[in-house]
Write an enzyme that holds these catalytic residues in place. Structure first.
Site, PDB file in Angstrom:
ATOM      1  N   CYS A 147      35.934  38.933  40.364  1.00  0.00           N
ATOM      2  CA  CYS A 147      35.164  39.473  41.481  1.00  0.00           C
ATOM      3  C   CYS A 147      35.732  40.790  41.980  1.00  0.00           C
ATOM      4  CB  CYS A 147      35.069  38.458  42.607  1.00  0.00           C
ATOM      5  SG  CYS A 147      36.674  38.070  43.301  1.00  0.00           S
TER       6      CYS A 147
ATOM      7  N   HIS B 296      19.138  74.506  30.784  1.00  0.00           N
ATOM      8  CA  HIS B 296      20.413  73.818  30.957  1.00  0.00           C
ATOM      9  C   HIS B 296      20.381  72.865  32.147  1.00  0.00           C
ATOM     10  CE1 HIS B 296      24.385  73.494  32.816  1.00  0.00           C
ATOM     11  NE2 HIS B 296      24.746  73.246  31.572  1.00  0.00           N
TER      12      HIS B 296
HETATM   13  C1  PEP Z   1      40.423  41.836  44.684  1.00  0.00           C
HETATM   14  O1  PEP Z   1      41.567  41.944  45.085  1.00  0.00           O
HETATM   15  O2  PEP Z   1      40.072  42.193  43.545  1.00  0.00           O
HETATM   16  C2  PEP Z   1      39.375  41.296  45.569  1.00  0.00           C
HETATM   17  C3  PEP Z   1      38.150  41.084  45.110  1.00  0.00           C
HETATM   18  O3  PEP Z   1      39.696  41.119  46.866  1.00  0.00           O
HETATM   19  P1  PEP Z   1      39.709  42.296  47.946  1.00  0.00           P
HETATM   20  O4  PEP Z   1      39.152  43.517  47.282  1.00  0.00           O
HETATM   21  O5  PEP Z   1      38.870  41.828  49.070  1.00  0.00           O
HETATM   22  O6  PEP Z   1      41.156  42.394  48.262  1.00  0.00           O
END
Ligand code: PEP
Ligand code: MG
Length: 766
Positions: A724, A351
């Site tokens: 992002c 396991h």
């Molecule tokens: C977000 O808000 O998704 C971003 C990438 O900026 P931070 O995380 O720096 O606020």
């Protein structure tokens, strides 16, 4: 993770029938005692220990160590004591009627859908939205009929490294549970070739057939009943990231699958394991013990002896290694929390080994050089006694155990990995960039295949020890001139940062975000630090406090941050733009191909962006004639209003980049810093299926994104749009981004390969 009950239907009458039919009373009694134990445990809820205790007592009195050494009479006696255990624990006799046994067993197996380990397993593997399960009732074949019988587990390829070889184990005169539970350490599958050549040959042919039919590596359970082979089940086998890639590439070479099928076959999250460091081959330490290399990779951590402690210590930020005599399915949460697993018993298909490989945790199993005392919480290796909290290092690739921490090195990519990623890159439509603030991170991301920077958070550059006094000077400045003087000191430093990053990212776009966090984050938080700062900067403490009070905000995430800082203090962004553009000009001068993208955070209205854009352009104008490369000015999209008015904002922006961290925070109204307190309850109660901070909430946040893309491109059809936020490296979110037509995703360096594969899969599925 769910339960099984074997040998169902036995009572004194049917037992006699089996004895008459098989002329093998030992086998009949062995099956009966196994049945009472399993039924007692799964259906009647009696702890396994009570049965184990009777077994140990009997073995001791007979002077034997293995259950196979017990005679038919011994097993008949054991059956009696097992029945007494049932009576004592439940107050009732063990049920004799096979129909009643069956009814109770079916109910219990259904209920095991909701046992803790099944729930934990589904949570760990993000399995949601299922309605329930089915229960199979089937005739048995018996591996415990004597020395011409046996049972085993087999993978058609090595699930640790993907090599094309039979990988498995079997036990003579046993039933399946004995193999997976790690109670006896079984023999390697190769030895079956000598012991039962005919069976081995047949088994080998069947593995080929099943692989060809299912087009994948198989995990097969089999039983041999008096020399006759039965396949109990086959399924696609769990494997490590290394094995997944090698198997996918090999299957293409063997013409069993196409490249497309290979790409779709690999779970993107598995790639994470390929990026784990391994022990530096130059390290001088000698291993103190060696077990089975059950799951590859290497980890150092502090030892704990229970699954509960593993979870508790991990929650407190420790890296732990779970040490057990043998693991059981009950340990799943602890295994998940740990960075490695070490067991004294069990084989390569135990396991612990199977689950560890499925999770990509390094694991050394069946390490007979160690002895584990879970009660005293000690691990003994020769004359050395280690206690809870001591540090060890495991090498799951070789099975070696070391005391202390060993230096690690970055992984080397295999030729198969390179081939596979080449196929991946051929089919994906979206680009994959990285979130990086330093040249080092940027270089790492490049080596993982990043095609530019999607987010460079400039504030991280200010937090450095030598720089923070300068930004504090700016914050404490009494007038605009003083502010500008303080900022001028930061300019060359920032310029250098950007120059180095452009160098690493030559030929690729670099999105640099202007300052985002509220300024109070740069000031000390407590009285003591304030006093020290007042001395250091020669500013009266009262003045310092006044500024801190002024900057204090009730809800800083919704306060004076992002582009709002530029509206009140234009000099701040102006300095940063000077730095970016000077660095770019300098880099361009030394033949670095620069593609800067200047990004404004937290924009809510088009006018806000227009004002800031103007001030950025004013700075750029100062360098007219020297800018011989494209410069874009764009915005983060991280507030609901920005999505809804994206058509207006697009007039002012050359690109959009979704900041889904803030967008999720503001759409749900969940503070990103506080949601950890209640989100687990939301998930436990099924109010939310997934944590929206981890995977994009398609119905809410996702709809806003869709609207934003449509509106933005209604103004500028070719508008470049990326993401992002943290979601940019999560496979389901990457798929969603592809579906709504984003140009790229950007994620942390270590998630770049995951995003590349997820983007390719999305393209193929569409
Ligand atoms: C977000 O808000 O998704 C971003 C990438 O900026 P931070 O995380 O720096 O606020
Ligand atoms: Mg943000």
């Amino acid at each position: 993770m769910m339960d099984t009950i074997l040998n169902l239907g036995l009572n004194n009458r049917t037992l006699q029938g089996i004895i008459d039919k098989t002329k093998n009373p030992r086998f009949a009694w062995d099956s009966y005692r196994r049945f009472i134990n399993m039924f007692g445990n799964v259906v009647l809820g009696i702890s396994h220990e009570h049965f184990e205790h009777e077994m140990e007592k009997l073995k001791k009195s007979r002077g034997v160590t293995l259950d196979t050494q017990l005679t038919s009479r011994d097993l008949a006696l054991l059956t009696q004591s097992y029945k007494s255990v049932v009576k004592k624990q439940t107050g009732k006799n063990f049920p004799d009627d096979p129909r009643e046994q069956l009814k109770l067993a079916v109910d219990a197996v259904f209920h095991s859908w909701n046992n803790n380990r099944a729930i934990a397993y589904r949570r760990i593997h993000n399995i949601t939205g299922l309605l329930g399960t089915a229960v199979n009732v089937q005739a048995m074949v018996f591996g415990n009929m004597g020395e011409t019988s046996g049972t085993g587990v087999l993978f058609t390829r090595n699930p640790g490294n993907g090599k094309r070889e039979l990988f498995g184990e079997f036990l003579l005169n046993a039933q399946g549970e004995d193999v997976v539970a790690g109670i006896r350490t079984p023999s390697k599958i190769e030895s079956l070739e000598k012991q039962m050549p005919k069976v081995y040959k047949e088994l080998f042919a069947i593995t080929k057939l099943l692989e060809k039919h299912n087009k994948d590596m198989q995990d097969i359970e089999f039983t041999v009943e008096e020399g006759r082979l039965f396949i109990l089940q086959t399924r696609n086998g769990k494997r490590t990231g290394h094995a997944a890639i090698k198997i996918a590439v090999d299957l293409v070479k063997e013409k069993l699958i196409t490249k497309k099928e290979a790409i779709l076959k690999v779970d993107p999250n598995l790639l994470n394991q390929l990026l784990h460091p391994s022990i530096d081959p130059k390290a001088q330490l000698k291993a103190v013990a060696k077990g089975l290399p059950a799951s590859p990779g290497a980890s150092s951590g502090r030892i704990v002896f229970t699954a509960e402690k593993a979870v508790e210590w991990t929650d407190n930020g420790e890296r732990v290694i779970l040490v057990r005599k043998e693991t059981s399915p009950e340990d799943i949460q602890g295994m998940y929390a740990s960075v490695g697993i070490l067991t004294a018993m069990g084989g390569m298909t135990s396991h612990a080994a199977v689950v560890a490989r499925g999770m990509g945790k390094c694991c050394v199993a069946g390490c007979s050089d160690i002895s584990v005392d879970a009660k005293k919480e000690t691990l003994t290796i020769g004359s050395t006694v280690l206690k809870k909290g001591d540090t060890i290092t495991l090498n799951g690739t070789t099975g070696e155990v070391f005391i202390g921490t060993l230096p690690m090195v970055d992984p080397e990519f295999s030729p198969e990995f390179r081939t596979f990623m080449k196929w991946v890159d051929e089919v994906r439509a979206m680009k994959v960039r990285t979130n990086a603030d330093t040249p080092k991170d940027a270089a790492k991301a490049r080596s993982f295949g990043a095609e530019g920077i999607g987010l460079c958070r400039t504030e991280h550059m200010f937090f450095e020890k030598s720089r923070i006094p300068k930004i504090r000077e700016m914050i404490l400045a009494k007038n605009d001139d003083e502010k500008r003087r303080a900022l001028a000191k930061l300019l060359p430093l920032q310029e250098n940062d950007f120059f180095e990053i452009f160098k690493v990212m030559s030929g690729y776009p670099v999105t640099i975000r202007l300052l985002d966090p509220p300024l109070h984050e740069f000031l000390p938080q407590n009285e003591e630090q304030m006093k020290a700062l007042s001395k250091q900067m020669n500013v009266p403490l009262s003045e310092l406090k006044k500024t801190a009070e002024y900057l204090h905000e009730i809800n800083p995430m919704l306060g004076h941050r992002g582009c709002r800082l530029a509206v009140t203090t234009p000099a701040l962004y102006e300095m940063q733009v000077h730095a970016i553009i000077r660095a770019a000009i300098r880099a361009h001068g030394v033949k670095i191909k620069v593609i800067p993208e200047i990004e404004v955070p937290l924009v809510t209205t088009a006018r806000e962006l227009r004002v800031i854009r103007k001030s950025i352009e004013k700075v750029l104008d100062e360098y007219k004639g020297k800018i011989k490369f494209p410069v874009k000015i764009g915005t983060m999209i991280e507030l609901p209003r920005a999505c809804v008015t994206a058509d207006e904002i697009a007039h002012e922006a050359d690109f959009f980049s979704f900041g889904t961290n803030d967008l999720t925070q503001c759409t749900f109204g969940y503070s990103r810093d506080d949601a950890g307190k209640f989100l687990p309850a939301y998930m436990d109660q099924g109010i939310l299926e997934r944590d929206p901070t981890e995977s994009i909430d398609k119905n809410g946040v996702g709809e806003l994104m869709k609207m934003c893309v449509a509106k933005g491109r209604s103004t500028k059809p070719l508008l470049e749009i990326g993401i992002c936020g943290e979601h940019g490296g999560e496979p389901d979110s990457v798929k969603f981004c592809h579906e709504i037509g984003l140009n790229y995703v950007s994620c942390s360096p270590y998630r770049v390969p995951i995003a590349r594969l997820a983007a390719a899969q999305a393209a193929l599925k569409n």
